[in-house]
Design a protein around this motif. Structure first.
Motif, short mmCIF file in Angstrom:
data_model
loop_
_atom_site.label_atom_id
_atom_site.label_comp_id
_atom_site.label_asym_id
_atom_site.label_seq_id
_atom_site.Cartn_x
_atom_site.Cartn_y
_atom_site.Cartn_z
N PRO A 3 0.83 -1.39 0.17
CA PRO A 3 -0.17 0.06 -0.03
C PRO A 3 0.84 1.23 -0.12
O PRO A 3 1.96 1.21 0.33
N ALA A 4 0.25 2.23 -0.63
CA ALA A 4 0.90 3.62 -0.49
C ALA A 4 1.12 4.21 0.76
O ALA A 4 2.28 5.05 0.81
N GLY A 5 0.54 3.80 1.76
CA GLY A 5 0.83 4.11 3.05
C GLY A 5 2.21 3.75 3.63
O GLY A 5 2.52 4.14 4.76
N GLN A 6 2.69 2.81 3.01
CA GLN A 6 4.08 2.31 3.70
C GLN A 6 5.26 3.08 3.09
O GLN A 6 6.39 2.84 3.41
N PHE A 7 4.90 4.17 2.30
CA PHE A 7 6.08 4.97 2.02
C PHE A 7 7.02 5.45 3.07
O PHE A 7 8.22 5.60 3.17
N PRO A 8 6.32 5.89 4.14
CA PRO A 8 7.30 6.35 5.64
C PRO A 8 8.17 5.10 5.94
O PRO A 8 9.31 5.27 6.21
N GLU A 9 7.77 3.91 5.72
CA GLU A 9 8.73 2.95 6.26
C GLU A 9 9.92 2.61 5.06
O GLU A 9 11.11 2.54 5.57
N GLU A 10 9.26 2.94 3.77
CA GLU A 10 10.34 2.87 2.84
C GLU A 10 11.51 3.88 2.91
O GLU A 10 12.48 3.67 2.76
N PHE A 11 11.04 5.02 2.88
CA PHE A 11 12.00 6.28 3.25
C PHE A 11 12.66 6.03 4.23
O PHE A 11 14.07 6.30 4.50
#
Length: 198
Positions: free
Chosen positions: A51-59
């Motif tokens: 999900p797009a909401g996982q972007f903070p974890e990716e960053f």
């Protein structure tokens, strides 16, 4: 033969380069253990969705790797500066810069392998199940509207190493950076010919 005319042994420099490259694998293992993982879901037999909401974890995962590489560059210079003192200077700096680039690549490779062992492979998970995965470190096309190349992360360690090496060189109290290959003023006085009475 004086110290000024003797070439330094290459062994310590090779040992430092090897140690710095191997240290990269330790950095990769540390990253694989501390990096935040992204959660996703297997939607069918051939695809999974993060999900797009996982972007903070990716960053956070990529940022953690970058910070570890900055620290790695600092440690590499400290090791090189004190373990191969006779190679301080341009050649020593080039050796540290190249070894930190190679070590950064090793860190990414080892870190990704360890993270893959740590988490289950989504391809072997049943449809509808959730999984965890670490972010891709190669950053190929990952930066919108900016630099987008796999090399972006791998300049962190050499950049930190360059700044610290420059700082140590500027802070050195000796013109030869403490190598001991320059003649000091007392030696120059002894070598200077003196006038003989006639």
């Amino acid at each position: 033969m004086t110290d000024a005319g003797r070439r330094p042994a290459v062994g310590p420099l090779i040992a430092v380069v090897g140690a710095v490259v191997l240290l990269g694998s330790v950095v990769g293992m540390i990253w694989a253990e501390v990096t935040p993982a992204m959660s996703g879901r297997v939607v069918d037999a051939d695809s999974a969705l993060i999900p797009a909401g996982q972007f903070p974890e990716e960053f956070a995962g990529v940022g953690t790797f970058a910070l570890l590489l900055f620290g790695y560059g600092v440690v590499a210079v400290v090791i090189a500066w004190f373990a191969s003192r006779r190679w301080r200077g341009p050649l020593g700096f080039v050796a540290v810069a190249i070894s930190t680039v190679i070590g950064s690549l090793v860190a990414a490779w080892v870190g990704t392998m360890v993270a893959d062992w740590r988490f289950d492979d989504p391809r072997s998970s049943p449809v509808g199940s959730t999984f965890e995965v670490v972010p891709d470190l190669w950053l190929d096309g990952a930066v919108r509207g900016g630099l987008a190349g796999p090399w972006v992360l791998f300049v962190c360690a050499p950049l930190a190493a360059s700044l610290v090496y420059l700082g140590l060189a500027l802070a050195s109290r000796h013109g030869d950076l403490g190598v001991g290959d320059l003649l000091d003023a007392g030696t120059e006085e002894q070598l200077r010919p003196t006038a003989q009475p006639m």
